[in-house]
Scaffold this active site. Structure first.
Site, PDB file in Angstrom:
ATOM      1  CE1 TYR A  11      -8.819  57.410  28.491  1.00 52.82           C
ATOM      2  CE2 TYR A  11      -7.431  58.195  30.236  1.00 52.82           C
ATOM      3  CZ  TYR A  11      -7.651  57.570  28.891  1.00 52.82           C
ATOM      4  OH  TYR A  11      -6.618  57.721  28.171  1.00 52.82           O
ATOM      5  CE  LYS A  35      -3.676  64.307  23.488  1.00 53.91           C
ATOM      6  NZ  LYS A  35      -4.168  64.000  22.688  1.00 53.91           N
TER       7      LYS A  35
END
Ligand code: APR
Ligand code: PHB
Length: 389
Positions: free
Chosen positions: A200, A296
Site C-alpha cells: 500500500y 472490507k
C-alpha cells in the site's frame, strides 16, 4: 412457489447465505437479475479475512481455497521512497488469504449447483411484498413469465443498486454517506507480482496498491481523478505512474506487461440503518459500501451473512426470534468498525485535492507513528485480518 427464505441477489452474499442455510436443511431460492457469467465476470478484491475463510469452510466451500489461496502474514506500507511491514502473524497470530473474489463466487455457484440449489437468473421487476407481515412474498418476471414466491423471510443481498434497501420506507431509513474525491484505476496483468505481499503506497502523486491473484497474475491500482476514463490511460502510462508511486527498490524490479483488464472504480463509504424491516434483512452491499482500501467489502458482507444465517437457524431450529430481532444492531456494530477502518486507511494513504501542506505532514507523522509503534501496528493488524464476529 413457496420457500423458507427468498434471497435476492446471486453475488457472494446471497450465494454464501444460501449455501450455509442449505447445510442446515433450510430451503432458499436465489433470484439474480444477471446471468451467472456476468456475475463471474466482475473483478473484485481478493483478500479474505479469517472469519470469511472459516465461514466458507463451514459452508463446505473451502477445498479450492485451501489449495490455491495464498496466506499472507503481513503487508508492506510505503511512503517517501521507503517501506515498512506490518506483521499480522506476530501481532494477531492470524493472517489473511489472498484468493480472487471471483473464485469465491465461482466456488459458491459450484456448491449450490452440486446441491441442486434453486437459482433463477435474468429475473426482472423483483418486488418484495408484505415485508412487515409474517407471510411476505416476492413477485418477479423471467421474460414474459410473471412469478410469485411465498416465504418466511427475504434476504436482500442485491447490492448497492438493488431493490431491497428501497423496500424499507424512506422515512424509516437513515443513510450515511461519504463520497471520495478520486477513483482507483486498476489493471490485471499476466505478470509476477512485484512482491510476495501487498504494497500500500502513499506518495505525493497519489495512492498506489500492488496486489495479486496468483504468482502469475498481478493486480495493480493507482489513485486517479474521477474525471479520468480507462481509455485515457495507456499501459505504458499506467506502469510509469505506478513506478513513480512505489519505492524505487520495487519500481526497479516491477515486471510490466499488457493489461488484460483495465477499469476505474469510484470510492464511497455508505451505511443504511436499520438492516432489517419486518421479515426483510439486508446483507452486504445492499446495506453498506466501503472504499476498497481495507479490502472490507466482501469481508463485511460475510459477517452480515454469519449473523443472519445463525439468526435464521435459531428461528427454525429453536423457534426463537432472538437472533432475527438482534440482527440489525449486531451487524451494524461490526459494519461501522469496518467503515471506520476503511475510512481511516483511505484518509492515511490518499492525496486529497484540498489537502494542505499541514495535512500532508499529518499523514507522514501518522505513517511514522505506525512504523514505530507496535501498539499502532497491532490496532491496524487486528482490523486488517478481521475483527471478531
Ligand atoms: N434483482 C435480482 N438481483 C439483483 C437485483 C435485483 N433487483 N439488483 C442487483 N442484483 C444482483 C446483482 O446483479 C449482483 O449479482 O445482486 C447481486 C449483488 O452482488 P454484489 O453487488 O456483489 O453484492 P454482495 O453479494 O453483497 O457482495 C459483497 O462482494 O461483490 C463483492 O466487493 C464486492 O462489497 C462487495 C461484496
Ligand atoms: C485487490 O487485490 O484487488 C485488492 C487487494 C487489497 C485491497 C483492495 C483490492 O485493499
Amino acid at each position: 412457489m413457496k420457500t423458507q427464505t427468498v434471497i435476492i441477489g446471486g453475488g457472494p452474499s446471497g450465494l454464501l447465505l444460501s449455501q450455509l442455510l442449505h447445510t442446515r436443511g433450510i430451503d432458499s431460492i436465489v433470484l439474480e437479475r444477471k446471468t451467472k457469467d456476468y456475475v463471474l465476470g466482475r473483478i473484485r478484491a481478493g483478500v479474505l479475512e479469517r472469519g470469511l475463510v472459516s465461514l466458507l469452510r463451514e459452508a463446505g466451500v473451502a477445498d479450492r481455497l485451501d489449495k490455491e489461496g495464498m496466506p499472507h502474514d503481513g503487508t508492506l506500507i510505503s511512503y517517501n521512497d521507503t517501506a515498512f511491514r506490518v506483521d499480522f502473524a506476530k501481532l494477531t497470530n492470524s493472517h489473511v488469504v489472498v484468493y480472487g473474489q471471483t473464485e469465491v463466487t465461482r466456488d459458491l455457484y459450484a456448491a449450490r449447483e452440486k446441491a441442486g440449489g434453486q437459482i433463477e437468473f435474468n429475473v426482472e421487476d423483483v418486488v418484495i411484498h408484505d415485508a412487515e407481515s409474517d407471510a411476505p412474498y416476492v413477485t418477479y418476471r423471467v421474460g414474459d413469465d410473471a412469478r410469485r414466491i411465498d416465504c418466511d423471510f427475504v434476504a436482500g443481498c442485491d447490492g448497492f443498486h438493488g431493490v431491497s434497501r428501497q423496500t424499507i420506507p424512506a422515512d424509516k431509513r437513515q443513510e450515511f454517506e461519504k463520497i471520495y474525491p478520486f477513483g482507483w484505476l486498476g489493471i490485471l496483468s499476466k505478470t509476477p507480482p512485484v512482491d510476495h505481499e501487498l504494497i500500500y503506497a502513499n506518495s505525493p502523486r497519489g495512492f498506489a496498491l500492488c496486489s495479486m491473484r496468483n504468482e502469475n497474475l498481478s493486480r495493480y491500482y493507482v489513485q486517479c481523478p474521477l474525471t479520468d476514463k480507462p481509455e485515457d490511460w495507456s499501459d505504458e502510462a499506467f506502469w510509469a505512474e505506478l513506478k513513480r508511486r512505489i519505492p524505487s527498490e520495487y519500481a526497479d524490479k516491477l515486471v510490466t506487461g499488457p493489461s488484460i483488464e483495465k477499469s476505474i472504480a469510484p470510492l464511497r463509504s455508505f451505511v443504511t440503518e436499520p438492516m432489517r424491516w419486518g421479515r426483510l434483512f439486508l446483507c452486504g452491499d445492499a446495506a453498506h459500501i466501503v472504499p476498497p482500501t481495507g479490502a472490507k467489502g466482501l469481508n463485511t458482507a460475510a459477517s452480515d451473512v454469519h449473523y443472519l444465517y445463525n439468526a435464521l437457524r435459531d428461528f427454525y431450529e429453536n423457534n426463537s426470534q432472538a437472533g432475527i430481532d438482534a440482527y440489525s444492531e449486531k451487524a451494524l456494530a461490526r459494519v461501522w468498525k469496518a467503515e471506520r477502518f476503511s475510512w481511516w486507511f483511505s484518509s492515511l494513504m490518499h492525496r486529497y485535492p484540498d489537502q494542505t501542506e499541514f495535512d500532508q505532514k499529518m499523514q507522514v507523522a501518522e505513517l511514522e507513528f505506525l512504523r514505530a509503534s507496535p501498539a499502532a501496528q497491532q490496532a491496524m493488524a487486528e482490523n486488517y485480518v478481521g475483527l471478531p464476529y
